[in-house]
Design an enzyme around this catalytic site. Structure first.
Site, PDB file in Angstrom:
ATOM      1  N   THR A 232       0.845  -1.188   0.000  1.00  0.00           N
ATOM      2  CA  THR A 232       0.000   0.000   0.000  1.00  0.00           C
ATOM      3  C   THR A 232       0.880   1.236   0.000  1.00  0.00           C
ATOM      4  O   THR A 232       2.042   1.177   0.381  1.00  0.00           O
ATOM      5  CB  THR A 232      -0.879  -0.013   1.269  1.00  0.00           C
ATOM      6  OG1 THR A 232      -1.633  -1.221   1.308  1.00  0.00           O
ATOM      7  CG2 THR A 232      -1.818   1.169   1.339  1.00  0.00           C
TER       8      THR A 232
ATOM      9  N   GLY B 145      -1.212  -4.117   5.163  1.00  0.00           N
ATOM     10  CA  GLY B 145      -2.117  -5.212   5.527  1.00  0.00           C
ATOM     11  C   GLY B 145      -2.633  -5.096   6.951  1.00  0.00           C
ATOM     12  O   GLY B 145      -3.015  -4.016   7.410  1.00  0.00           O
TER      13      GLY B 145
END
Length: 593
Positions: free
Chosen positions: A405, A488
């Site tokens: 991310t 995550g």
């Protein structure tokens, strides 16, 4: 020798003036330098500026954000520009094939706005077909439910990021979108040198794609776009993505309609039909982002805000509610007691995360109860200081993996602050790159459960459970901190660590991110599976002697590297000065003016 006396005097005076490790034990032979002030583990001072600040995971993206601010753009304009640049430069963590969430502080209306720009599953893919295909492609262990593969057509959901950009821009933008996207278009066409950490993850992604090639029905487009010559670009090599430049130009000229109803939607539809996928232009045309109200709890006088599900942000709030009943400061940072209650609070919150966090359009989440002080007190009483809890479950009776991310935050001269997170989920995504578009489709749908009746069970037109969460903190009605920790299920754990580092232990905004981190893995998952009691992972900055005590209490502990996320933050102090921080575990930079 003439003059040596004066040299010696000055050397003695210098040595007397320099503090030795600021009251902490001096550690020799570690290979690093020594800081004069601040925590010895900090990589640098916070960055201070009055007029604007940006913190991203790639220095060139940070510079683009500042350039946009200096041209009169808002913090939202700068955040979109930086996100577009990161979609090019850090495709290992994000891209317009993925989803987006944001929290914006608007000084004009003096309120926080939340945006959920996550996409939904294809309408033409039924639960029964999904289960059958998942079983065929990835047979489960005996007695375990099937799970959706991370690669190929099954985990692909509608990309929500582009719609998120245009929703944010319509409400808070100042510059035209063509000017906002211009830097990313230029870099995509002319190229940029690949940075160190991104190069490492880029090569890892290729290995994972090759290992799972049997799940990916078409991979030539991905090879051509991201792996020229059949390999990942190395650190310092120039990478170009002319296909992405053309896609960004379409968005700059034609707006979101190009993506969801125009030529980009048609290209995605034709590609998915050709390779046997399920996503259609009708799914793209039906997509909408949703403005949502951020939810909060008060932790020791600070109002901590997260977005409600389908994301996991409220796990942060549940953990903080539990931890407020413990005197972390008295325990001492990094002590066995500190790590024990942190890990146990995480285990309790994540049991509820596995059971109740889902798309609110399909499931009524007991949000008020989950965030209540009474519920936190009930859960807190399960924690014993001398031993780990036995197998725990969710605390309510109502029916019912690492992500890669990017997180960025930007603040402007008006006081607007943006907390934005964006991702393709695991790695670069599904492995599928539609013809000539220059971006990979996300694999976020792999986070659906395939357990009938589960709140997060797969259904057509549904948003999956989401890991990516932006964070924001208010103090006495004023904006205090825009922050995030990517990675995550590390994200809620990272949010809590950063906040307690600052609020309980008095670390500054940079030290709070540089301090060694822990991560607990295990327990029940939102997929309807269980990973057992789990393991407590630690970075090397924790005292090995503490591990013995943790193991005596029943923890399984392991030192490791690379599993602890990436952090960016901007703090606004009482004088209106911005303090920026960037993650030392990534390539990033905080900068201001």
């Amino acid at each position: 020798m003439k003059g040596t006396g004066n040299v010696s005097i000055w050397l003695i005076l210098l040595l007397m003036w320099i503090p030795l490790s600021h009251g902490r034990a001096q550690v020799f032979g570690h290979g690093g330098g020594d800081r004069l002030v601040g925590a010895p583990f900090a990589t640098r001072s916070p960055v201070l500026a009055r007029h604007g600040m940006a913190a991203t995971s790639q220095p060139l993206a940070t510079q683009v954000a500042l350039d946009i601010l200096k041209k009169g753009g808002s913090a939202v304009d700068a955040a979109i520009a930086a996100n577009a640049v990161l979609g090019l430069m850090e495709p290992t963590g994000c891209g317009i094939g993925g989803d987006l969430f944001a929290i914006v502080w608007d000084p004009e209306t003096r309120r926080l706005y939340g945006l959920n720009a996550s996409g939904r599953s294809p309408q033409g893919l039924s639960f029964e077909t999904m289960v059958a295909e998942a079983r065929r492609l990835q047979p489960p262990e005996p007695g375990e439910p099937p799970t959706i593969p991370l690669w190929g057509v099954l985990p692909v959901t509608v990309p929500g990021a582009v719609d998120g950009w245009f929703e944010l821009h319509a409400r808070f933008g100042r510059l035209p979108m063509r000017e906002v996207l211009a830097p990313a278009i230029r870099y995509a066409r002319e190229g940029f040198p690949v940075s160190q950490v991104i190069a490492y993850y880029w090569a890892q992604n290729l290995e994972r794609f090759q290992e799972n090639r049997h799940l990916i029905p078409e991979f030539d487009n991905a090879l051509r776009t991201f792996f020229p010559g059949g390999r990942a670009p190395r650190e310092g090599e120039i990478f170009r993505n002319p296909d992405l430049a053309r896609t960004y130009e379409l968005l700059a000229e034609q707006g979101r309609e190009a993506f969801y109803r125009g030529v980009i939607a048609e290209t995605i539809d034709a590609y998915m039909r050709r390779i046997g996928g399920y996503l259609r232009k009708e799914d793209l045309a039906a997509h909408r982002s949703e403005w949502v109200e951020p939810v909060s709890v008060n932790y020791r006088g600070y109002d901590v805000y997260e977005l409600p599900p389908n994301g996991q942000g409220i796990a942060v709030l549940q953990m903080l509610n539990i931890l407020e009943g413990f005197d972390l400061k008295a325990m001492g940072w990094g002590s066995a007691d500190y790590l024990h209650v942190m890990a146990e609070a995480k285990r309790l919150a994540f049991e509820d995360r596995a059971r109740f966090y889902a798309d609110p359009d399909f499931y009524q989440i007991p949000l008020e109860r989950l965030l209540s002080r009474e519920y936190a007190a009930e859960r807190r009483r399960l924690i014993r200081m001398d031993t780990v809890m036995a197998e725990v479950g969710p605390g309510l009776d109502e029916p019912l993996p690492d992500g890669d991310t990017i997180y960025l935050t930007v603040a402007d001269s008006s006081g607007m602050m943006v907390s934005l997170i964006q991702s393709n989920y695991t790695g670069m995504g599904s492995g599928l790159v539609p013809d000539g578009l220059g971006f990979m489709l996300q694999d976020r749908g792999a986070l659906f459960a395939l357990v009938p009746g589960h709140p997060n069970a797969y259904a057509p037109g549904k948003r999956p459970f989401h890991t990516i969460i932006p964070g924001f903190v208010m103090k006495d009605g004023e904006p205090w901190l825009s922050f995030g920790v990517m990675g995550g299920d590390m994200q809620p754990q990272g949010h809590v660590q950063v906040l307690t580092n600052m609020i309980d232990f008095g670390m500054n905004v940079q030290e709070a991110g540089d301090a060694a981190r822990w991560r607990h893995i295990g327990g029940r998952t939102p997929l309807g599976t269980s990973e057992g009691a789990g393991v407590l992972l630690l970075e090397s900055g924790f005292d090995p002697a503490v591990v013995q005590e943790l193991e005596r209490r029943g923890h399984r502990v392991r030192f490791t590297r690379g599993a602890f996320g990436g952090y960016q933050a901007i703090l606004r102090d009482s004088l209106g000065v911005y303090h920026g921080a960037s993650e030392m575990r990534k390539d990033g930079q905080a900068a201001g003016y």
